[in-house]
Write a protein that holds these residues in place. Structure first.
Motif, PDB file in Angstrom:
ATOM      1  N   ARG A  32       0.835  -1.196   0.000  1.00 36.85           N
ATOM      2  CA  ARG A  32       0.000   0.000   0.000  1.00 36.85           C
ATOM      3  C   ARG A  32       0.871   1.248   0.000  1.00 36.85           C
ATOM      4  O   ARG A  32       0.609   2.201  -0.744  1.00 36.85           O
ATOM      5  CB  ARG A  32      -0.912   0.001   1.230  1.00 36.85           C
ATOM      6  CG  ARG A  32      -1.806   1.220   1.330  1.00 36.85           C
ATOM      7  CD  ARG A  32      -2.411   1.366   2.726  1.00 36.85           C
ATOM      8  NE  ARG A  32      -3.202   2.585   2.831  1.00 36.85           N
ATOM      9  CZ  ARG A  32      -2.715   3.796   3.016  1.00 36.85           C
ATOM     10  NH1 ARG A  32      -1.394   3.990   3.115  1.00 36.85           N
ATOM     11  NH2 ARG A  32      -3.511   4.852   3.094  1.00 36.85           N
ATOM     12  N   ARG A  74     -11.929  -1.222   2.035  1.00 32.46           N
ATOM     13  CA  ARG A  74     -11.403  -1.660   3.333  1.00 32.46           C
ATOM     14  C   ARG A  74     -12.542  -1.936   4.317  1.00 32.46           C
ATOM     15  O   ARG A  74     -12.489  -2.911   5.079  1.00 32.46           O
ATOM     16  CB  ARG A  74     -10.451  -0.613   3.899  1.00 32.46           C
ATOM     17  CG  ARG A  74      -9.780  -1.108   5.176  1.00 32.46           C
ATOM     18  CD  ARG A  74      -8.683  -0.227   5.708  1.00 32.46           C
ATOM     19  NE  ARG A  74      -8.012  -0.955   6.773  1.00 32.46           N
ATOM     20  CZ  ARG A  74      -6.916  -1.686   6.626  1.00 32.46           C
ATOM     21  NH1 ARG A  74      -6.339  -1.771   5.444  1.00 32.46           N
ATOM     22  NH2 ARG A  74      -6.396  -2.342   7.642  1.00 32.46           N
ATOM     23  N   GLU A  78     -12.966  -5.551   6.072  1.00 33.21           N
ATOM     24  CA  GLU A  78     -12.913  -5.696   7.525  1.00 33.21           C
ATOM     25  C   GLU A  78     -14.178  -6.368   8.059  1.00 33.21           C
ATOM     26  O   GLU A  78     -14.114  -7.185   8.981  1.00 33.21           O
ATOM     27  CB  GLU A  78     -12.707  -4.328   8.179  1.00 33.21           C
ATOM     28  CG  GLU A  78     -11.291  -3.788   7.984  1.00 33.21           C
ATOM     29  CD  GLU A  78     -11.100  -2.407   8.592  1.00 33.21           C
ATOM     30  OE1 GLU A  78     -12.113  -1.762   8.934  1.00 33.21           O
ATOM     31  OE2 GLU A  78      -9.937  -1.979   8.725  1.00 33.21           O
ATOM     32  N   PRO A  98      -7.731  -7.060   4.601  1.00 32.29           N
ATOM     33  CA  PRO A  98      -8.084  -5.657   4.342  1.00 32.29           C
ATOM     34  C   PRO A  98      -6.943  -4.844   3.738  1.00 32.29           C
ATOM     35  O   PRO A  98      -7.194  -3.942   2.923  1.00 32.29           O
ATOM     36  CB  PRO A  98      -8.471  -5.131   5.731  1.00 32.29           C
ATOM     37  CG  PRO A  98      -8.957  -6.344   6.470  1.00 32.29           C
ATOM     38  CD  PRO A  98      -8.070  -7.462   5.989  1.00 32.29           C
ATOM     39  N   ASP A  99      -5.692  -5.128   4.119  1.00 33.69           N
ATOM     40  CA  ASP A  99      -4.569  -4.383   3.542  1.00 33.69           C
ATOM     41  C   ASP A  99      -4.414  -4.676   2.055  1.00 33.69           C
ATOM     42  O   ASP A  99      -4.097  -3.784   1.252  1.00 33.69           O
ATOM     43  CB  ASP A  99      -3.270  -4.725   4.277  1.00 33.69           C
ATOM     44  CG  ASP A  99      -3.203  -4.108   5.663  1.00 33.69           C
ATOM     45  OD1 ASP A  99      -3.847  -3.062   5.877  1.00 33.69           O
ATOM     46  OD2 ASP A  99      -2.513  -4.672   6.530  1.00 33.69           O
ATOM     47  N   GLU A 102      -7.284  -2.820   0.244  1.00 33.81           N
ATOM     48  CA  GLU A 102      -7.056  -1.376   0.178  1.00 33.81           C
ATOM     49  C   GLU A 102      -5.973  -1.043  -0.838  1.00 33.81           C
ATOM     50  O   GLU A 102      -6.107  -0.085  -1.619  1.00 33.81           O
ATOM     51  CB  GLU A 102      -6.672  -0.840   1.559  1.00 33.81           C
ATOM     52  CG  GLU A 102      -6.514   0.673   1.585  1.00 33.81           C
ATOM     53  CD  GLU A 102      -6.139   1.208   2.951  1.00 33.81           C
ATOM     54  OE1 GLU A 102      -6.128   2.447   3.100  1.00 33.81           O
ATOM     55  OE2 GLU A 102      -5.837   0.410   3.861  1.00 33.81           O
TER      56      GLU A 102
END
Length: 519
Positions: A32, A74, A78, A98-99, A102
């Motif tokens: 990210r 995200r 989550e 989630p990372d 994103e």
């Protein structure tokens, strides 16, 4: 799959491991960060979403759109990851971090060229017809090319060296236009969304795709951890989350934009939705010829209902469609659009209620299916929310994208991009000016030449275009490389850079050109 496990194949990078400049220990957070630091993400602040913001700050551009998609993506990831009942299914399908989601959302529009989707269509036509590039141009494939090849932040100065999981999550349409996987998903009885050929262009391959032939090896490596878990043509769960978040953000914030600037008017939208609601049976009884020729408000909405039946019969339901029309009319038309935007506190609060309420409602409607139809990923909206998004997108298309004044503006942009490509191609052909070419353009030619020469030696069938024959000889490889380099170069410009660069090349710009990113 535990994403923190050091032997997790999802963490595999093409060129190495953590870089000395990575600030995060998590490989996906590092991905990210690499995307956030990319100049290709920064340039999206100067790239049109639908119409140019002209520096007003009122309209979304590709950067603000990407940030909102990342926010929504995200939130969805989550919620899914926190549901213990979903854990076995998500693990079986390959994971939902989630990372990863994103990072993929931030990267998903990196390849969008100047002037939004209009620029994408123009560059595709030029790439296929002028340069004979077999896979033309596609914004999603360009995004994948940037993160794997064109950006220079990786250890080999080739791409961002992202993990396999993030690269796979960027692949919204995990196939090439023509070259793979085999069998190609366009040949399935009910092809995935985007995989079918355009009805008016048989033989040209899928209308949407996320990988060029030059990045097929990267696609294969990114998808390797998901072998046996997903069909080759199926999105990963993380790509599916990103795809849904893109739809949600697009359906909401573009409508806000055009209400702000007075383009989206209460009366015509109200008439279209209200008259269809009042006479559902009458519209349903129209034969196709009557409907096609009708200008009566409500006819376009009825045409949408029929298209959904033909295209997405696995999901569409007439009662759910009618309920969606009723909700959109009540909350968009009768609430938000009923009061012209005047910059007041009340108007801004109305925006806030609409945006926050609809985003929360749509995110809450996200579901995971173990065995989805081919038209859908494993992550999808529940029935009611799916229909609501279709109606919101209809309002955007019918009352914004089809406006003649927007078409007039876009025809000028199309001519501008065509002229710019021609001017750069002619510059490359001028042997007396070879030493004075922009360095980025020269580097892109060298990169593409190495790629196409390697494909010609080891996978010539991937380069078969309209002629039905692979290119032969150094001149043919050079022509392909030059075409791809010009397309890569133009696609990496902002709207303003494209305009001012053409002015300079045309002799209309008297100011000395000094944009280092371009030169």
């Amino acid at each position: 799959m535990d994403p923190r496990h050091p032997d997790d194949p999802r963490q595999a990078r093409r060129d190495g491991g953590a870089a000395a400049t990575d600030l995060a220990a998590s490989p996906y957070r590092a991905d990210r960060d690499r995307i956030v630091a990319s100049p290709f993400l920064a340039r999206l602040g100067g790239v049109t979403q639908v119409v140019s913001a002209s520096g007003s700050g009122l309209l979304h551009n590709r950067l603000t759109h990407s940030l909102k998609v990342a926010q929504v993506a995200r939130a969805i990831a989550e919620r899914l990851a926190a549901d213990p009942d979903l854990a076995p299914l998500l693990d079986k399908l390959g994971g939902c971090d989630p990372d990863v989601v994103e990072a993929a959302a931030l990267a998903h529009d990196l390849g969008h060229p100047p002037f939004g989707h209009l620029g994408e269509q123009v560059l595709d036509r030029i790439a296929r017809h002028r340069f004979a590039l077999p896979d033309g141009f596609e914004g999603n494939a360009q995004s994948f090319r940037i993160v794997t090849t064109i950006d220079t932040r990786g250890p080999r100065a080739a791409g961002l060296d992202l993990t396999a999981a993030v690269r796979a999550a960027v692949l919204k349409y995990p196939w090439a236009r023509l070259a793979g996987p085999r069998p190609h998903p366009r040949e399935l009885p009910d092809p995935p969304r985007g995989a079918a050929e355009p009805a008016d262009a048989p033989g040209t391959g899928s209308s949407k795709f996320s990988v060029y032939v030059t990045e097929l090896d990267d696609q294969a490596q990114a998808r390797a951890p998901f072998a046996g878990r997903l069909p080759d043509w199926q999105q990963t769960v993380e790509a599916s989350v990103m795809d849904n978040a893109d739809d949600i953000a697009y359906a909401i914030h573009d409508l806000e934009d055009f209400h702000r600037i007075g383009v989206l008017q209460h009366a015509p939208v109200s008439a279209e939705l209200g008259l269809w609601e009042a006479d559902r049976a009458g519209f349903a009884a129209l034969d196709p010829a009557e409907l096609a020729g009708s200008r009566r408000p409500g006819s376009s909405l009825e045409a949408l209902r029929r298209r959904l039946h033909a295209r997405d019969g696995w999901m569409v339901d007439d009662d759910a469609f009618a309920d969606a029309v009723t909700r959109v009319r009540a909350e968009l038309v009768d609430d938000l659009l009923s009061m012209p935007f005047d910059g007041s506190v009340a108007a801004e609060q109305a925006f806030g209620r609409f945006s926050a309420g609809w985003t929360a409602r749509l995110v809450d409607g996200v579901r995971v299916l173990a065995d989805p139809p081919t038209r859908s990923g494993h992550v999808l909206l529940a029935e009611r929310q799916w229909h609501e998004v279709q109606v919101l997108k209809f309002v955007h298309r019918r009352f914004v994208l089809l406006r003649p004044d927007l078409a007039l503006h876009q025809r000028g942009q199309a001519r501008l991009l065509t002229s710019l490509v021609e001017a750069l191609d002619q510059w490359l052909d001028d042997r007396f000016e070879a030493d004075r070419l922009p360095r980025r353009l020269r580097d892109l030619v060298a990169l593409a030449h190495a790629e196409y020469a390697d494909l010609a030696r080891h996978n010539p069938d991937s380069l078969v275009g309209a002629t039905g024959e692979p290119p032969r000889g150094r001149s043919a490889i050079r022509a392909l490389a030059q075409g791809r380099a010009v397309i890569d170069f133009v696609a990496s410009l902002t709207d303003t850079q494209a305009v001012t660069l053409l002015d300079a090349l045309s002799g209309r710009q008297g100011q000395f050109w000094s944009d280092a990113f371009v030169l």
